[in-house]
Enzyme design. Structure first.
Site, PDB file in Angstrom:
ATOM      1  N   LYS A  20       0.844  -1.211   0.000  1.00 33.19           N
ATOM      2  CA  LYS A  20       0.000   0.000   0.000  1.00 33.19           C
ATOM      3  C   LYS A  20       0.873   1.253   0.000  1.00 33.19           C
ATOM      4  CE  LYS A  20      -0.272  -0.187   5.059  1.00 33.19           C
ATOM      5  NZ  LYS A  20      -1.115  -0.602   6.204  1.00 33.19           N
TER       6      LYS A  20
ATOM      7  N   ARG B 107     -10.540  -0.067  14.886  1.00 36.66           N
ATOM      8  CA  ARG B 107     -10.320   0.700  13.660  1.00 36.66           C
ATOM      9  C   ARG B 107     -11.206   0.059  12.591  1.00 36.66           C
ATOM     10  NH1 ARG B 107      -4.253   1.298  11.259  1.00 36.66           N
ATOM     11  NH2 ARG B 107      -4.900  -0.619  10.219  1.00 36.66           N
TER      12      ARG B 107
ATOM     13  N   HIS C  41      -6.512  -7.372  12.738  1.00 37.79           N
ATOM     14  CA  HIS C  41      -5.263  -6.588  12.779  1.00 37.79           C
ATOM     15  C   HIS C  41      -4.938  -6.268  14.242  1.00 37.79           C
ATOM     16  CE1 HIS C  41      -2.185  -4.295  10.722  1.00 37.79           C
ATOM     17  NE2 HIS C  41      -2.592  -3.135  11.167  1.00 37.79           N
TER      18      HIS C  41
ATOM     19  N   ARG D 151       0.945 -10.997   6.866  1.00 37.45           N
ATOM     20  CA  ARG D 151       0.782  -9.772   6.057  1.00 37.45           C
ATOM     21  C   ARG D 151       1.812  -8.720   6.429  1.00 37.45           C
ATOM     22  NH1 ARG D 151      -4.310  -9.649   8.432  1.00 37.45           N
ATOM     23  NH2 ARG D 151      -3.732  -7.641   9.298  1.00 37.45           N
TER      24      ARG D 151
ATOM     25  N   TYR E   1      15.373  30.345   7.188  1.00 40.79           N
ATOM     26  CA  TYR E   1      14.299  31.182   7.739  1.00 40.79           C
ATOM     27  C   TYR E   1      14.359  31.273   9.254  1.00 40.79           C
ATOM     28  CZ  TYR E   1      11.826  30.773   3.222  1.00 40.79           C
ATOM     29  OH  TYR E   1      11.458  30.811   1.910  1.00 40.79           O
TER      30      TYR E   1
ATOM     31  N   CYS F 256      13.204  24.015   4.761  1.00 43.89           N
ATOM     32  CA  CYS F 256      12.330  24.829   3.914  1.00 43.89           C
ATOM     33  C   CYS F 256      11.522  23.912   2.994  1.00 43.89           C
ATOM     34  CB  CYS F 256      13.159  25.798   3.080  1.00 43.89           C
ATOM     35  SG  CYS F 256      14.274  26.810   4.081  1.00 43.89           S
TER      36      CYS F 256
ATOM     37  N   ASP G  17      11.719  23.416  -0.208  1.00 41.36           N
ATOM     38  CA  ASP G  17      12.472  22.744  -1.272  1.00 41.36           C
ATOM     39  C   ASP G  17      13.906  22.421  -0.902  1.00 41.36           C
ATOM     40  OD1 ASP G  17      10.230  23.405  -3.032  1.00 41.36           O
ATOM     41  OD2 ASP G  17      11.031  25.448  -2.868  1.00 41.36           O
TER      42      ASP G  17
HETATM   43  C1  PLP Z   1      -0.476  -1.697   6.840  1.00 39.51           C
HETATM   44  C2  PLP Z   1      -1.123  -2.965   7.171  1.00 39.51           C
HETATM   45  C3  PLP Z   1      -0.357  -4.125   7.338  1.00 39.51           C
HETATM   46  C4  PLP Z   1       1.144  -4.125   7.378  1.00 39.51           C
HETATM   47  O1  PLP Z   1       1.545  -3.524   8.587  1.00 39.51           O
HETATM   48  P1  PLP Z   1       3.112  -3.426   8.940  1.00 39.51           P
HETATM   49  O2  PLP Z   1       3.143  -2.924  10.337  1.00 39.51           O
HETATM   50  O3  PLP Z   1       3.675  -2.431   7.975  1.00 39.51           O
HETATM   51  O4  PLP Z   1       3.651  -4.761   8.758  1.00 39.51           O
HETATM   52  C5  PLP Z   1      -1.030  -5.315   7.530  1.00 39.51           C
HETATM   53  N1  PLP Z   1      -2.380  -5.347   7.576  1.00 39.51           N
HETATM   54  C6  PLP Z   1      -3.136  -4.234   7.451  1.00 39.51           C
HETATM   55  C7  PLP Z   1      -4.609  -4.325   7.544  1.00 39.51           C
HETATM   56  C8  PLP Z   1      -2.546  -3.010   7.262  1.00 39.51           C
HETATM   57  O5  PLP Z   1      -3.286  -1.916   7.139  1.00 39.51           O
END
Ligand code: PLP
Length: 368
Positions: A33, A133, A165, A221, A262, A309, A311
């Protein structure tokens, strides 16, 4: 070299995946992602597949569709989609992208798309086991799995996975981990009682992949660890894949007492050399790195002088010889003494995830 570049070591991505795959009998979904955590979506995905990833995951559907368009054939899962996204379920179906379903409205959106297209959808039912979440709240779960079982019997969906998760996997031993695992087990059982017995149960992010074998189930994952950044104290043999660097855009000798950048939050304390670096907060260098971000120039470490800054940044290198065009490294794997993304995260009070994912589009991705 380019004006600015994020050099991505694809062999590191491949080897990080292979290392994790060797540590588990489960299948491995590389999470790519957010443009492969800033490393580039398609090249990162290809490298991960070479390393043994049998799945790829993205938050948003557009990225999964792009992967399919780029010719990746492994199963894909996307998990963050909204009712207003035009045809999101239809586009997922057309690209053979599995969708996560956390609620009845999502299940209804998917089944409506299926009725139009005639193609059954592959879904992963997400249960919230304590992160609060994404995912169905446990009280709503029986209703969701019952509806999913009905849709499955009607030939509208195939429930491929039940998943969740962790909130605290990066703190091995934290009390919420066992609690979430128990809630996950109960949710899997409840799904089975409703007639949903998916081939894949999955809950392990990078931290759980690296530290918690009992959470691997049928598929892991990992995301951040694919790119070689460890979410826990131990590096676990991973190699950071990204080096962020720029060519020095200017070098000048100045006298002691000059205010720099700055607001003059930095003042030279001796006659010295200032190096101009063409990376700023528009490129993802955090403004909080003003006066604290570590920078590596010609083999030595310095700190951003004054404010970051939009850039550019300035580095006071003392009497070090520097020529315009010399490479200035903000972070890399750390092998040669250069700072790491973790050093940047520590300097500005964030996590390395944010450091790498915020590198902006003006920075050329170079693949090696
Ligand atoms: C981002 C994400 C992961 C991976 O998480 P990491 O901490 O980067 O390994 C796995 N499952 C879900 C649902 C996520 O949003």
């Amino acid at each position: 070299m380019q004006r600015t570049e994020a050099v991505v070591d694809l062999a590191a991505i491949r080897d990080n995946v292979a290392r994790m795959k060797a540590g588990t009998p489960a299948e491995l979904m590389a999470v790519v992602k957010a443009d492969g955590y800033g490393h580039g979506l398609v090249p990162s995905a290809r490298a991960a597949v070479e390393g043994g990833a049998t799945w790829l995951g993205t938050a948003i559907v557009d990225e999964a569709v792009a992967l399919r368009g780029a010719g990746l054939t492994v199963p894909l899962l996307s998990w963050l989609w909204t009712p207003g996204e035009a045809d999101v379920a239809r586009r997922a179906l057309a690209a053979d992208v599995d969708l996560s379903v956390s609620s009845l409205w999502q299940l209804e959106t998917v089944t409506a798309a299926v009725r139009d297209s005639g193609v059954p959808a592959r879904v992963h039912l997400k249960v919230d086991t304590g992160l609060s979440r994404n995912g169905s709240y446990v009280d709503d779960w029986p209703e969701l799995v019952t509806a999913a079982a009905k849709a499955q019997s009607a030939g509208e969906v195939t429930v491929v996975g039940v998943w969740s998760h962790f909130a605290y996997a990066d703190a091995p031993g934290h009390e919420t981990i066992a609690k979430q695992l128990r809630a996950f087990g109960a949710a899997v059982d409840a799904a089975a009682r409703a007639g949903v017995e998916p081939q894949l149960r999955h809950i392990a992010n990078s931290a759980a992949t690296l530290t918690l074998p009992e959470a691997h189930f049928d598929l892991v994952r990992p995301g951040i660890a694919v790119y070689g950044l460890s979410p826990v104290a131990d590096q676990h043999g991973l190699t950071p894949a990204m080096t962020l660097r720029a060519a020095a855009a200017g070098v000048k000798r100045v006298r002691a007492g000059e205010g720099v950048s700055y607001g003059h939050e930095y003042t030279t304390t001796r006659d010295t050399t200032l190096v101009l670096v063409p990376l700023g907060y528009a490129d993802g260098v955090p403004r909080h790195a003003s006066n604290v971000g570590p920078v590596w120039v010609n083999g030595a470490r310095f700190t951003v002088a004054g404010r970051v800054c939009m850039d550019q940044i300035v580095v006071d290198v003392g009497d070090l010889p520097v020529t315009p065009g010399d490479p200035v490294v903000l972070f890399g794997p750390g092998r040669d003494g250069e700072p790491t993304a973790q050093d940047w995260a520590d300097a500005v009070g964030t996590i390395h995830y944010e450091i790498v994912t915020r590198i902006g589009p003006r920075v050329t991705r170079t693949y090696v």
